[in-house]
Design a protein around this motif. Sequence first.
Motif, PDB file in Angstrom:
ATOM      1  N   TRP A  90       0.835  -1.192   0.000  1.00 43.63           N
ATOM      2  CA  TRP A  90       0.000   0.000   0.000  1.00 43.63           C
ATOM      3  C   TRP A  90       0.874   1.248   0.000  1.00 43.63           C
ATOM      4  CZ3 TRP A  90      -5.395   0.233   0.266  1.00 43.63           C
ATOM      5  CH2 TRP A  90      -6.051  -0.970   0.520  1.00 43.63           C
ATOM      6  N   GLY A  91       0.474   2.231  -0.766  1.00 42.54           N
ATOM      7  CA  GLY A  91       1.072   3.550  -0.705  1.00 42.54           C
ATOM      8  C   GLY A  91      -0.027   4.542  -0.366  1.00 42.54           C
ATOM      9  N   PHE A  92       0.317   5.574   0.376  1.00 42.27           N
ATOM     10  CA  PHE A  92      -0.636   6.627   0.710  1.00 42.27           C
ATOM     11  C   PHE A  92      -0.102   7.930   0.152  1.00 42.27           C
ATOM     12  CE2 PHE A  92      -2.276   9.969   3.574  1.00 42.27           C
ATOM     13  CZ  PHE A  92      -3.637   9.780   3.358  1.00 42.27           C
ATOM     14  N   PHE A  93      -0.943   8.640  -0.562  1.00 45.52           N
ATOM     15  CA  PHE A  93      -0.543   9.855  -1.249  1.00 45.52           C
ATOM     16  C   PHE A  93      -1.292  11.057  -0.664  1.00 45.52           C
ATOM     17  CE2 PHE A  93       0.557   6.422  -3.952  1.00 45.52           C
ATOM     18  CZ  PHE A  93       1.613   6.832  -4.750  1.00 45.52           C
ATOM     19  N   HIS A  94      -0.550  11.937  -0.037  1.00 48.55           N
ATOM     20  CA  HIS A  94      -1.075  13.183   0.517  1.00 48.55           C
ATOM     21  C   HIS A  94      -0.221  14.312  -0.045  1.00 48.55           C
ATOM     22  CE1 HIS A  94      -2.564  16.176   3.341  1.00 48.55           C
ATOM     23  NE2 HIS A  94      -1.308  16.480   3.601  1.00 48.55           N
TER      24      HIS A  94
END
Length: 175
Positions: free
Chosen positions: A89-93
């Motif tokens: 999983w990657g989280f992009f903010h």
Amino acid sequence: MCAICNFKIDFGVGHPLALTVAVATRKAIDAGIVEPIDATGGALSAARMRMSAVEALNLLQARIEAAHSEDALLALPDFYVLLIENDTWGFFHATTNGFDPDVVPEMPDVTTTDEAKRSNIVIMSEAGLRAWLEQRFDIELALRESLFMIDAPASSTGSLTQMLAIAEPAVTDDC
């Protein structure tokens, strides 16, 4: 780099749509559109696969950041990307300096039926992502054939689709 997340999701199911993406990816591999990811065994296989997935997420991040102005990037909703081969999983903010690598997100909600609580998730295989980055197919085909799926509230689906379309590499005629 985007934030790489280690979520423990019950029963090892990364996302309910992961199987659909896996089947679509297998069809694309069989059709010669997508190259399979090397899943060679051995003591370091899991670590190599994880590093490869992280690299692919970094390539996606770079493509998105390069294609969008600061204002366009900041207008994007926060979103997760799930690479299904090994549940990476990657989280992009978005921030004024690109995507924040240090943010610690909540675990994505992959099962709620409450539109207001749904997480913004892009589900894809690493093999499909790499093929798209290599200009082997366009975003329209990726979404139509379920190589990429967007699971998000209606208010975010359009902006995530547009984000991918803007970041799309130009598909060459020899594909």
